[in-house]
Structures are given as structure tokens and as C-alpha cells.
Design an enzyme around this catalytic site. Structure first.
Site, short mmCIF file in Angstrom:
data_model
loop_
_atom_site.label_atom_id
_atom_site.label_comp_id
_atom_site.label_asym_id
_atom_site.label_seq_id
_atom_site.Cartn_x
_atom_site.Cartn_y
_atom_site.Cartn_z
N CYS A 1 0.98 -1.35 0.11
CA CYS A 1 -0.03 -0.01 0.01
C CYS A 1 0.64 1.43 0.01
O CYS A 1 1.37 1.43 1.07
CB CYS A 1 -1.01 0.08 1.23
SG CYS A 1 -1.93 1.38 1.36
N CYS B 1 -0.42 4.03 2.28
CA CYS B 1 -0.45 4.11 3.64
C CYS B 1 1.16 4.03 3.87
O CYS B 1 1.55 4.99 4.99
CB CYS B 1 -0.44 2.69 3.95
SG CYS B 1 -1.94 2.03 3.34
N ASP B 2 2.03 3.63 3.15
CA ASP B 2 3.44 3.85 3.73
C ASP B 2 4.40 4.64 2.77
O ASP B 2 5.67 5.01 3.26
CB ASP B 2 4.03 2.16 3.50
CG ASP B 2 3.22 1.40 4.41
OD1 ASP B 2 2.90 1.76 5.40
OD2 ASP B 2 3.21 0.00 4.02
#
Ligand code: NAP
Length: 315
Positions: free
Chosen positions: A141, A144-145
């Protein structure tokens, strides 16, 4: 109704499993049809779209919209019409043409009709270091990261729409994105291909597959193999983002519904599966194109077909 072991069931008209675009749209239509329905979602609704930074091919948003906001809007719209969304993890289905039981972590539910909109989960590479370093540099992801990799180098594995879109997103943070693809031509849409080749921070690594992800407490390097020469080399990177497609989340249906060779649920044009009263919509369905726009249409069709089915068995 008593199931013989002490549980009492309240009969629902329709249970929808999965809260992505297909499930929520089915729920929206079911609520407007005044079906007694529940949408079950493991955690919170939204599906994979909420992991997408920016959606620009869903009609009606000429400037694009964040995946999270789009799903929030669809959820709110469905709830405004009275959709009952519950956080329950479905463990098992006991389904036959006569009776449909949904067993969750919180109990058992009985329903006249069922829509499976369980989506798909990211495919893994299955190489050394991947599992051990997941969450320590290996990610599925970018939204997200990605921000953790400001001014660092990362590798993206894959050549489809997801890999290219996410590689482009990662250029906001990383100083360099190595896009590692197993062929010498991207699978992604032409527009995305043009953007990737025009983006100076993206380095395309053709005809190459990753063989190992290296590092002790975090990712330090990725070992790659040129599939034409078999030559091994390494790229020093802090992050490895894997986008090599999706596997269907169809475990609940296994042995009960017809699946295709890759495990996606087979339906007809009306979203009917091989079992009367059970429908499937969205990414879990066997089909050509997996998009928010296709999922939404299938959700609407599945809810309409389910309503027709409920009416037919009530007569
Ligand atoms: P995908 O289209 O299936 O592409 C997967 C990519 O990973 C392919 O390039 C494939 O290589 C590569 N790959 C597969 N297994 C591999 C392995 N073991 N090792 C190395 N590489 C491997 O998956 P996706 O990109 O996630 O897209 C899924 C669906 O969502 C598609 O229908 C896509 O169009 C859609 N989508 C659309 C958008 C958008 O419209 N903006 C955004 C994201 C996703 P090959 O090319 O050689 O097969």
C-alpha cells in the site's frame, strides 16, 4: 427460527458481504427498495479503494477524488437511505437453494438472498525476505507507507495499472523509484505508461523479476534476475512495493459456488451465481475489467436481481 442448537434467527431479506464499491452500492439499492438487509464488513467499509490515493477515472469527478473520500461519500449515501452496516467477520456460509445461513464471529444470521462482494487481496511474490520484512520495508500500500520513504530509493514490482499508478504516487516522496517488470512492455493503460516514461524519478527495469529481498531489521537491497540472461544483480532500496495483481477473496464460496480456474466467482449477466438466491459483484467476480465503475454497476444489478429473486420465492 431455531437451528436446533439453541440459536434463534431473525430472517433477513438480503445479506451483503463486503463493504467496497460493489457491496455499498448493492446496499444503497437494497435500502431504497426497502429490503430488510444488512451489510457485513470485517473492519470498516471502503474496500481497497480507500488505499488508493487519487481516483481519476470514476465518472462525475473531472478533477479526480481521493479513494477514501469517494468511499466515504458512497457509505454516507447508503446509510442515508437506511442501510444497516455491521462490523462482523463472516467465518462460514451454509448455503443451499432452500436455506442460507451466514456464520460470523458474532453469531449466525439467516437470509433469503445473499450478495458476495468480498473483493480481492494483493498477490504476494513468494520470495525470500518478503514475509519477514513485511511492515519493515515491504508494503502492499503506497498510500499508507509512501510518506515513510521521503528522499529514499524504493522499488515497485509489477507492470499493471496499480504498479504504475502507485509508482507515480511514490515519486512525491522517494528520490528514485525502480519499476521492476518481468517483460519489456507495461500492461498498464497507455496514459499511465506515458506518465511513467515522462517521470524522471522512475527508472524502468525491464525483463526482470525480484528473487530475494535483503535486510536484517529493514529492507536494504533487492536481488533481481534478468529473465533473458538469468544474470543476478542488486538494487539498494529502503522500500519494496509489491503490486502484481490480486487473488479473489472467495474462500467462503469454495466448494459451494462455481469458481473459475483462478478462484473468481462465476456469475451470469444478472450477477446470479451457480446457486439460486446467491449473487456476486465486484472484484471477486470472474470478469474482464476490475474498476470502481464496473463494481458499482454490478452491485446495483445484484441488488435488483436479489429483490426479484426474493419476490419470486415469496409467491
Ligand atoms: P494486473 O493488471 O493483473 O497486473 C499485474 C502485473 O504484475 C502485471 O504487469 C504482471 O506482469 C505482473 N505480475 C504478476 N505476477 C507477477 C509475478 N509473480 N512476478 C512479477 N510480476 C508479476 O493487476 P493490477 O495492476 O493490480 O490491476 C488489477 C485490476 O485493477 C486491473 O483490471 C486494472 O486495470 C485495475 N486497476 C485499474 C486502475 C485504474 O483504472 N486507474 C488502477 C488500478 C487497478 P505481466 O504484465 O507480465 O502479466
Amino acid at each position: 427460527m431455531n437451528d436446533g442448537v439453541g440459536f434463534f434467527f431473525i430472517m433477513e431479506d438480503l445479506i451483503i458481504i463486503g463493504g467496497g464499491p460493489a457491496g455499498l452500492t448493492a446496499g444503497l439499492y437494497a435500502a431504497r427498495s426497502r429490503l430488510k438487509s444488512i451489510l457485513l464488513e470485517k473492519l470498516s467499509p471502503g474496500g481497497q479503494v480507500i488505499l488508493t490515493d487519487w481516483v481519476e477515472n470514476y465518472p462525475g469527478f473531472p478533477d479526480g477524488i481521493s479513494g477514501f473520500e469517494l468511499m466515504e461519500r458512497i457509505r454516507r449515501q447508503a446509510e442515508n437511505f437506511g442501510l444497516n452496516i455491521q462490523s462482523q467477520d463472516v467465518i462460514k456460509l451454509n448455503i443451499s437453494p432452500e436455506r442460507k445461513l451466514v456464520v460470523t464471529d458474532k453469531g449466525s444470521l439467516e437470509t433469503r438472498a445473499l450478495i458476495l462482494a468480498t473483493g480481492a487481496t494483493p498477490r504476494k511474490l513468494g520470495i525470500e525476505g518478503e514475509e519477514r520484512l513485511t511492515g519493515k520495508g515491504v508494503s502492499y500500500c503506497a498510500t499508507c507507507d509512501g510518506p515513510f520513504y521521503r528522499d529514499q530509493e524504493v522499488a515497485v514490482i509489477g507492470g499493471g495499472d496499480t504498479a504504475v499508478e502507485e509508482a507515480l504516487f511514490l515519486t512525491k516522496f522517494a528520490i528514485k523509484v525502480h519499476l521492476v517488470h518481468r517483460r519489456n512492455e507495461l500492461r498498464a493503460t497507455k496514459l499511465l505508461q506515458e506518465r511513467a516514461t515522462a517521470q524522471e524519478k522512475i527508472e524502468l527495469v525491464w525483463d526482470t523479476v525480484p528473487t530475494r529481498i535483503l535486510g536484517e531489521t529493514g529492507v536494504k537491497e533487492i536481488e533481481i534476475k534478468n529473465v533473458k540472461t538469468d544474470g543476478l544483480s542488486r538494487i539498494p532500496v529502503e522500500g519494496v512495493f509489491v503490486f502484481i495483481g490480486y487473488n479473489p477473496s472467495s474462500e467462503l464460496a469454495r466448494g459451494q459456488l462455481k469458481l473459475d480456474t483462478r478462484g473468481f466467482i462465476v456469475t451470469n449477466n444478472d450477477m446470479e451465481t451457480s446457486l439460486a438466491g446467491v449473487f456476486a459483484a465486484g472484484d471477486v467476480r470472474s470478469k474482464l475489467l476490475r474498476q470502481i465503475s464496473t463494481a458499482v454497476g454490478e452491485g446495483a444489478t445484484a441488488a435488483f436481481a436479489a429483490e426479484r429473486y426474493i419476490e419470486s420465492v415469496a409467491q
